[in-house]
Design an enzyme around this catalytic site. Structure first.
Site, short mmCIF file in Angstrom:
data_model
loop_
_atom_site.label_atom_id
_atom_site.label_comp_id
_atom_site.label_asym_id
_atom_site.label_seq_id
_atom_site.Cartn_x
_atom_site.Cartn_y
_atom_site.Cartn_z
N GLY A 45 0.83 -1.21 0.00
CA GLY A 45 0.00 0.00 0.00
C GLY A 45 0.87 1.26 0.00
O GLY A 45 0.44 2.32 0.47
N TRP A 48 -0.58 4.37 -1.59
CA TRP A 48 -1.65 4.92 -0.75
C TRP A 48 -1.05 5.85 0.31
O TRP A 48 -1.43 7.02 0.45
CB TRP A 48 -2.35 3.73 -0.09
CG TRP A 48 -3.58 4.03 0.70
CD1 TRP A 48 -4.32 5.17 0.68
CD2 TRP A 48 -4.22 3.13 1.62
NE1 TRP A 48 -5.39 5.05 1.53
CE2 TRP A 48 -5.35 3.81 2.12
CE3 TRP A 48 -3.96 1.84 2.05
CZ2 TRP A 48 -6.21 3.22 3.04
CZ3 TRP A 48 -4.81 1.25 2.97
CH2 TRP A 48 -5.92 1.93 3.46
N HIS A 105 11.70 0.45 -0.22
CA HIS A 105 11.33 -0.95 0.05
C HIS A 105 12.49 -1.69 0.72
O HIS A 105 12.44 -2.90 0.89
CB HIS A 105 11.02 -1.69 -1.26
CG HIS A 105 9.81 -1.19 -2.00
ND1 HIS A 105 8.63 -0.86 -1.38
CD2 HIS A 105 9.60 -0.98 -3.33
CE1 HIS A 105 7.75 -0.46 -2.30
NE2 HIS A 105 8.32 -0.52 -3.48
N SER A 224 -7.79 10.14 0.00
CA SER A 224 -7.05 8.87 0.04
C SER A 224 -7.96 7.65 0.01
O SER A 224 -7.51 6.53 0.25
CB SER A 224 -6.14 8.83 1.27
OG SER A 224 -6.91 8.97 2.46
N LYS A 247 -7.66 -3.86 -6.40
CA LYS A 247 -8.89 -4.08 -5.64
C LYS A 247 -8.95 -3.25 -4.37
O LYS A 247 -10.01 -2.86 -3.92
CB LYS A 247 -9.02 -5.56 -5.28
CG LYS A 247 -9.49 -6.41 -6.44
CD LYS A 247 -10.02 -7.73 -5.94
CE LYS A 247 -10.68 -8.52 -7.05
NZ LYS A 247 -10.99 -9.89 -6.63
P1 A3P Z 1 -4.34 -4.88 -4.29
O1 A3P Z 1 -3.47 -5.41 -5.39
O2 A3P Z 1 -4.65 -5.91 -3.26
O3 A3P Z 1 -5.56 -4.20 -4.80
P2 A3P Z 1 1.77 -0.62 -3.48
O4 A3P Z 1 1.31 0.79 -3.61
O5 A3P Z 1 2.73 -0.82 -2.33
O6 A3P Z 1 2.28 -1.15 -4.77
O7 A3P Z 1 0.52 -1.49 -3.05
C1 A3P Z 1 -0.54 -1.71 -3.95
C2 A3P Z 1 -1.76 -2.21 -3.20
O8 A3P Z 1 -2.32 -1.12 -2.45
C3 A3P Z 1 -2.83 -2.67 -4.16
O9 A3P Z 1 -3.49 -3.76 -3.51
C4 A3P Z 1 -3.71 -1.43 -4.25
O10 A3P Z 1 -5.01 -1.67 -4.72
C5 A3P Z 1 -3.70 -0.97 -2.81
N1 A3P Z 1 -4.14 0.43 -2.66
C6 A3P Z 1 -3.73 1.50 -3.36
N2 A3P Z 1 -4.39 2.61 -2.98
C7 A3P Z 1 -5.25 2.23 -2.01
C8 A3P Z 1 -6.22 2.93 -1.23
N3 A3P Z 1 -6.45 4.23 -1.38
N4 A3P Z 1 -6.93 2.21 -0.32
C9 A3P Z 1 -6.71 0.89 -0.16
N5 A3P Z 1 -5.81 0.18 -0.88
C10 A3P Z 1 -5.09 0.84 -1.79
#
Ligand code: A3P
Length: 289
Positions: A45, A48, A105, A224, A247
């Site tokens: 996330g 996010w 990371h 967000s 998702k």
């Molecule tokens: P999913 O693949 O389970 O949907 P990163 O940013 O570290 O690459 O992580 C990506 C994951 O965070 C994805 O999970 C993405 O959908 C989820 N994500 C991104 N924005 C989000 C938000 N605002 N709320 C909840 N999950 C979010």
């Protein structure tokens, strides 16, 4: 698959994002005590939290999140991922105004020593391993520059070893667990933020010492939401929008894991991280059983 990765200090990284030369240069990177760092294993996330932190920094500078004047300038856009980019970027970063915002990371032992010496504040994001693996699998399929897998079973096998880009999830959590007592580190889980975004944003702002009015809090919280970020993703992530905002929920692993894989991961979780500080914070029983 293997030719898309190189190894540095025993951990695989994607050649399209990182290089051994940059890692070498990163070792002598001088962190500032007012840098803002977001750390998280891939697919936890990060994007996010990156938006939440960017918005909070805008608020701390008396700018309105999402407005033109708060948009990161090009310099900042270039630098969010500490270990990604060319060798000279660390030199360019010395010229950036504070607060510099970085995402990483990397595991703590591979971060520049100055980050800990200067007590830089780090927000550490963790997510339950079953959803991380699920998200990582879909992501790898969508991105040509990442090692891809024809099927979930092969991916799962490698996820449980040290073959993933940025290394093994379980080692990541267990290494970071040794650092969570430090006052400059705040750990937050994807799941707790998902459950109560307003509380999460409030706690993050308090950790970084950013005062928030009710109105500002509401704006950061609204911006967000998954729906809002996905909608905006063609602006923030271009053609990669659909890959990064898939998702956005909890427990999608149930659509992929076989009973056998489920048991395997439960066993490794129990053996390697259940007893650690972060392992306990993950509330595995709630989200993974
Ligand atoms: P999913 O693949 O389970 O949907 P990163 O940013 O570290 O690459 O992580 C990506 C994951 O965070 C994805 O999970 C993405 O959908 C989820 N994500 C991104 N924005 C989000 C938000 N605002 N709320 C909840 N999950 C979010």
């Amino acid at each position: 698959r293997d030719e898309l990765l190189f190894s540095y200090k025993g951990i695989p990284y994607p050649i399209t994002f990182c290089s051994p030369e940059s890692f070498k240069a990163l070792e002598s990177f001088e962190a500032r005590s007012d840098d803002v760092i977001l750390a998280g294993y891939p697919k936890s996330g990060t994007n996010w939290l990156r938006q939440i932190l960017t918005d909070l920094i805008a608020v701390s500078q008396k700018k309105t999140p999402g407005s033109e004047s708060s948009a990161s300038d090009e310099d900042l856009e270039e630098f969010p991922y500490l270990e990604v980019g060319d060798v000279e970027k660390y030199e360019r970063m010395t010229k950036l105004p504070s607060p510099r915002f970085m995402v990483t990371h990397l595991r703590p032992e591979n971060l520049p020593k100055s980050i800990f010496k200067n007590k830089v504040k780090i927000l550490l994001l963790i997510r339950n391993p079953k959803d991380v693996a699920t998200s990582f699998y879909h992501f790898s399929k969508g991105l040509a520059s990442f090692p891809s897998y024809d099927n979930w079973d092969d991916f799962f096998r490698d996820f449980m070893t040290k073959k993933m880009p940025w290394g093994c999830y379980f080692e990541y959590v267990s290494e970071w667990s040794k650092y969570t007592d430090k006052e400059n580190i705040m750990a937050i889980t994807y799941e707790e933020l998902k459950e109560n975004r307003a509380l999460g944003v409030k706690n993050i702002a308090a950790f970084f010492g950013i005062p928030l009015t009710e109105e500002e809090l509401q704006l950061v919280v609204d911006r967000s939401s998954f729906q809002s970020m996905k909608k905006n993703s063609d602006k923030t992530h271009g053609t990669f929008g659909n890959i990064f905002f898939r998702k956005g929920g909890v427990s999608d692993w149930k659509n992929l894991f076989t009973e056998d894989q489920n048991e395997k991961m439960d066993k490794v979780f129990e053996e390697q991280i259940a007893g650690t500080k972060l392992g306990k914070k993950l509330k595995y029983d709630l989200y993974c059983k």
